[in-house]
Design a protein around this motif. Sequence first.
Motif, PDB file in Angstrom:
ATOM      1  N   LEU A  38       0.870  -1.171   0.000  1.00 48.32           N
ATOM      2  CA  LEU A  38       0.000   0.000   0.000  1.00 48.32           C
ATOM      3  C   LEU A  38       0.909   1.223   0.000  1.00 48.32           C
ATOM      4  O   LEU A  38       1.751   1.382   0.881  1.00 48.32           O
ATOM      5  N   LEU A  39       0.748   2.069  -0.985  1.00 48.36           N
ATOM      6  CA  LEU A  39       1.678   3.160  -1.214  1.00 48.36           C
ATOM      7  C   LEU A  39       0.973   4.503  -1.186  1.00 48.36           C
ATOM      8  O   LEU A  39      -0.109   4.656  -1.758  1.00 48.36           O
ATOM      9  N   GLY A  40       1.592   5.456  -0.532  1.00 49.30           N
ATOM     10  CA  GLY A  40       1.079   6.820  -0.511  1.00 49.30           C
ATOM     11  C   GLY A  40       2.121   7.744   0.062  1.00 49.30           C
ATOM     12  O   GLY A  40       3.055   7.299   0.735  1.00 49.30           O
ATOM     13  N   GLN A  41       1.981   9.028  -0.204  1.00 51.80           N
ATOM     14  CA  GLN A  41       2.916   9.991   0.371  1.00 51.80           C
ATOM     15  C   GLN A  41       2.863   9.929   1.890  1.00 51.80           C
ATOM     16  O   GLN A  41       3.857  10.067   2.565  1.00 51.80           O
ATOM     17  N   ASN A  42       1.693   9.706   2.430  1.00 59.70           N
ATOM     18  CA  ASN A  42       1.491   9.518   3.870  1.00 59.70           C
ATOM     19  C   ASN A  42       0.389   8.478   4.031  1.00 59.70           C
ATOM     20  O   ASN A  42      -0.737   8.799   4.380  1.00 59.70           O
ATOM     21  N   VAL A  43       0.716   7.234   3.749  1.00 54.58           N
ATOM     22  CA  VAL A  43      -0.282   6.173   3.639  1.00 54.58           C
ATOM     23  C   VAL A  43      -1.013   5.899   4.946  1.00 54.58           C
ATOM     24  O   VAL A  43      -2.166   5.500   4.937  1.00 54.58           O
ATOM     25  N   ASN A  44      -0.377   6.153   6.081  1.00 54.72           N
ATOM     26  CA  ASN A  44      -1.086   5.849   7.324  1.00 54.72           C
ATOM     27  C   ASN A  44      -2.083   6.944   7.720  1.00 54.72           C
ATOM     28  O   ASN A  44      -2.759   6.825   8.733  1.00 54.72           O
ATOM     29  N   ALA A  45      -2.239   7.953   6.871  1.00 54.92           N
ATOM     30  CA  ALA A  45      -3.322   8.925   7.042  1.00 54.92           C
ATOM     31  C   ALA A  45      -4.563   8.479   6.268  1.00 54.92           C
ATOM     32  O   ALA A  45      -5.543   9.208   6.191  1.00 54.92           O
ATOM     33  N   TYR A  46      -4.525   7.255   5.733  1.00 54.30           N
ATOM     34  CA  TYR A  46      -5.627   6.730   4.926  1.00 54.30           C
ATOM     35  C   TYR A  46      -6.946   6.763   5.703  1.00 54.30           C
ATOM     36  O   TYR A  46      -7.018   6.329   6.855  1.00 54.30           O
ATOM     37  N   HIS A  47      -7.970   7.281   5.037  1.00 51.96           N
ATOM     38  CA  HIS A  47      -9.339   7.272   5.561  1.00 51.96           C
ATOM     39  C   HIS A  47     -10.263   7.057   4.370  1.00 51.96           C
ATOM     40  O   HIS A  47     -10.810   8.015   3.818  1.00 51.96           O
ATOM     41  N   ASP A  69      -8.135 -14.505   0.515  1.00 55.01           N
ATOM     42  CA  ASP A  69      -7.371 -15.716   0.202  1.00 55.01           C
ATOM     43  C   ASP A  69      -6.258 -15.388  -0.777  1.00 55.01           C
ATOM     44  O   ASP A  69      -6.480 -14.725  -1.797  1.00 55.01           O
ATOM     45  N   GLY A  70      -5.064 -15.865  -0.450  1.00 54.11           N
ATOM     46  CA  GLY A  70      -3.926 -15.684  -1.338  1.00 54.11           C
ATOM     47  C   GLY A  70      -3.011 -14.536  -0.963  1.00 54.11           C
ATOM     48  O   GLY A  70      -1.862 -14.497  -1.406  1.00 54.11           O
ATOM     49  N   VAL A  71      -3.478 -13.596  -0.176  1.00 57.89           N
ATOM     50  CA  VAL A  71      -2.612 -12.489   0.243  1.00 57.89           C
ATOM     51  C   VAL A  71      -1.704 -13.007   1.360  1.00 57.89           C
ATOM     52  O   VAL A  71      -2.148 -13.264   2.471  1.00 57.89           O
ATOM     53  N   ALA A  72      -0.429 -13.171   1.013  1.00 59.35           N
ATOM     54  CA  ALA A  72       0.527 -13.739   1.958  1.00 59.35           C
ATOM     55  C   ALA A  72       1.314 -12.673   2.702  1.00 59.35           C
ATOM     56  O   ALA A  72       1.746 -12.897   3.840  1.00 59.35           O
ATOM     57  N   ARG A  73       1.530 -11.525   2.050  1.00 57.20           N
ATOM     58  CA  ARG A  73       2.339 -10.468   2.659  1.00 57.20           C
ATOM     59  C   ARG A  73       1.721  -9.102   2.354  1.00 57.20           C
ATOM     60  O   ARG A  73       1.295  -8.852   1.234  1.00 57.20           O
ATOM     61  N   ILE A  74       1.729  -8.242   3.369  1.00 59.58           N
ATOM     62  CA  ILE A  74       1.232  -6.871   3.234  1.00 59.58           C
ATOM     63  C   ILE A  74       2.306  -5.931   3.762  1.00 59.58           C
ATOM     64  O   ILE A  74       2.892  -6.175   4.817  1.00 59.58           O
ATOM     65  N   ARG A  75       2.548  -4.877   3.000  1.00 61.72           N
ATOM     66  CA  ARG A  75       3.479  -3.816   3.405  1.00 61.72           C
ATOM     67  C   ARG A  75       2.806  -2.482   3.140  1.00 61.72           C
ATOM     68  O   ARG A  75       1.878  -2.403   2.346  1.00 61.72           O
ATOM     69  N   TYR A  76       3.319  -1.433   3.762  1.00 62.22           N
ATOM     70  CA  TYR A  76       2.863  -0.079   3.435  1.00 62.22           C
ATOM     71  C   TYR A  76       4.012   0.903   3.596  1.00 62.22           C
ATOM     72  O   TYR A  76       4.905   0.712   4.402  1.00 62.22           O
ATOM     73  N   THR A  77       3.970   1.917   2.777  1.00 64.31           N
ATOM     74  CA  THR A  77       4.984   2.970   2.818  1.00 64.31           C
ATOM     75  C   THR A  77       4.448   4.185   2.085  1.00 64.31           C
ATOM     76  O   THR A  77       3.633   4.041   1.176  1.00 64.31           O
ATOM     77  N   THR A  78       4.763   5.342   2.416  1.00 62.44           N
ATOM     78  CA  THR A  78       5.554   5.876   3.496  1.00 62.44           C
ATOM     79  C   THR A  78       4.619   6.382   4.577  1.00 62.44           C
ATOM     80  O   THR A  78       3.550   6.881   4.298  1.00 62.44           O
ATOM     81  N   SER A  79       5.063   6.270   5.808  1.00 63.81           N
ATOM     82  CA  SER A  79       4.225   6.642   6.936  1.00 63.81           C
ATOM     83  C   SER A  79       4.731   7.935   7.569  1.00 63.81           C
ATOM     84  O   SER A  79       5.838   8.380   7.303  1.00 63.81           O
ATOM     85  N   HIS A  80       3.901   8.513   8.420  1.00 60.84           N
ATOM     86  CA  HIS A  80       4.258   9.714   9.169  1.00 60.84           C
ATOM     87  C   HIS A  80       4.014   9.421  10.644  1.00 60.84           C
ATOM     88  O   HIS A  80       2.941   8.910  11.000  1.00 60.84           O
ATOM     89  N   PRO A  81       4.974   9.714  11.504  1.00 57.28           N
ATOM     90  CA  PRO A  81       4.781   9.444  12.934  1.00 57.28           C
ATOM     91  C   PRO A  81       3.507  10.064  13.500  1.00 57.28           C
ATOM     92  O   PRO A  81       2.871   9.473  14.381  1.00 57.28           O
ATOM     93  N   ARG A  82       3.114  11.209  12.974  1.00 57.57           N
ATOM     94  CA  ARG A  82       1.904  11.890  13.460  1.00 57.57           C
ATOM     95  C   ARG A  82       0.661  11.018  13.311  1.00 57.57           C
ATOM     96  O   ARG A  82      -0.274  11.119  14.087  1.00 57.57           O
ATOM     97  N   ASP A  83       0.641  10.137  12.317  1.00 60.68           N
ATOM     98  CA  ASP A  83      -0.546   9.341  12.012  1.00 60.68           C
ATOM     99  C   ASP A  83      -0.423   7.875  12.411  1.00 60.68           C
ATOM    100  O   ASP A  83      -1.231   7.054  11.982  1.00 60.68           O
ATOM    101  N   MET A  84       0.557   7.543  13.249  1.00 58.67           N
ATOM    102  CA  MET A  84       0.675   6.172  13.766  1.00 58.67           C
ATOM    103  C   MET A  84      -0.238   6.053  14.976  1.00 58.67           C
ATOM    104  O   MET A  84       0.123   6.437  16.076  1.00 58.67           O
ATOM    105  N   ASP A  85      -1.447   5.540  14.758  1.00 60.09           N
ATOM    106  CA  ASP A  85      -2.384   5.425  15.875  1.00 60.09           C
ATOM    107  C   ASP A  85      -2.285   4.044  16.530  1.00 60.09           C
ATOM    108  O   ASP A  85      -1.604   3.139  16.027  1.00 60.09           O
ATOM    109  N   ASP A  86      -2.962   3.888  17.646  1.00 61.78           N
ATOM    110  CA  ASP A  86      -2.890   2.636  18.409  1.00 61.78           C
ATOM    111  C   ASP A  86      -3.392   1.441  17.608  1.00 61.78           C
ATOM    112  O   ASP A  86      -2.844   0.338  17.729  1.00 61.78           O
TER     113      ASP A  86
END
Length: 189
Positions: A38-47, A69-86
């Motif tokens: 999952l790719l975005g300039q600030n992907v962890n701000a996804y809503h 079914d079939g999704v073995a690995r998930i990654r995301y980049t790039t994140s921002h510390p401001r949007d790292m929620d619990d």
Amino acid sequence: CSFCVVPYTRGEEVSRPFDDVLTEIADLADQGVLEITLLGQNVNAYHGEAADGSTWSLARLIHALAEIDGVARIRYTTSHPRDMDDDLIAAHGAVPQLMPYLQLPLQSGSDRILKAMHRAYTAQKYFALTENLRAARPNIALTTDIIVGFPDETDDDYAATRAMVERVGFENAFIFRYSKRRETPAAEM
């Protein structure tokens, strides 16, 4: 951030609708794709908005993707510390398909420089995030971005960044010398 030209060229952040992402990933999995990034300039701000009008966070999206079914690995980049929620931190421990890797840009270990950069977090808050991530997923590999030589950076600011690098223990760091970008606040500092 005061040093970044991307928001001026990209415009306002936009999240793709949840159902569109889910459909695309399911189609890719049907074709044999094993790994999703999952790719975005600030992907962890996804809503992303779902068909029922609800809004889905990145953590909720990751949980849904892990059910395909079939999704073995998930990654995301790039994140921002401001949007790292619990919820996103917890997903690192709860979703086995989510790879134990995170690129989490620090930029500076000096609170004074972080404030000048408009980063919206302190060095201590950043460190607490890394500790929470490691508590959720002890084997997580953390990588980062650092800017050295930001306007008005002192030897003490630089030393604070070095100390933070040692304290966190990154697997890798992308270290850049500050370079002026036209039409950014930092260019005028």
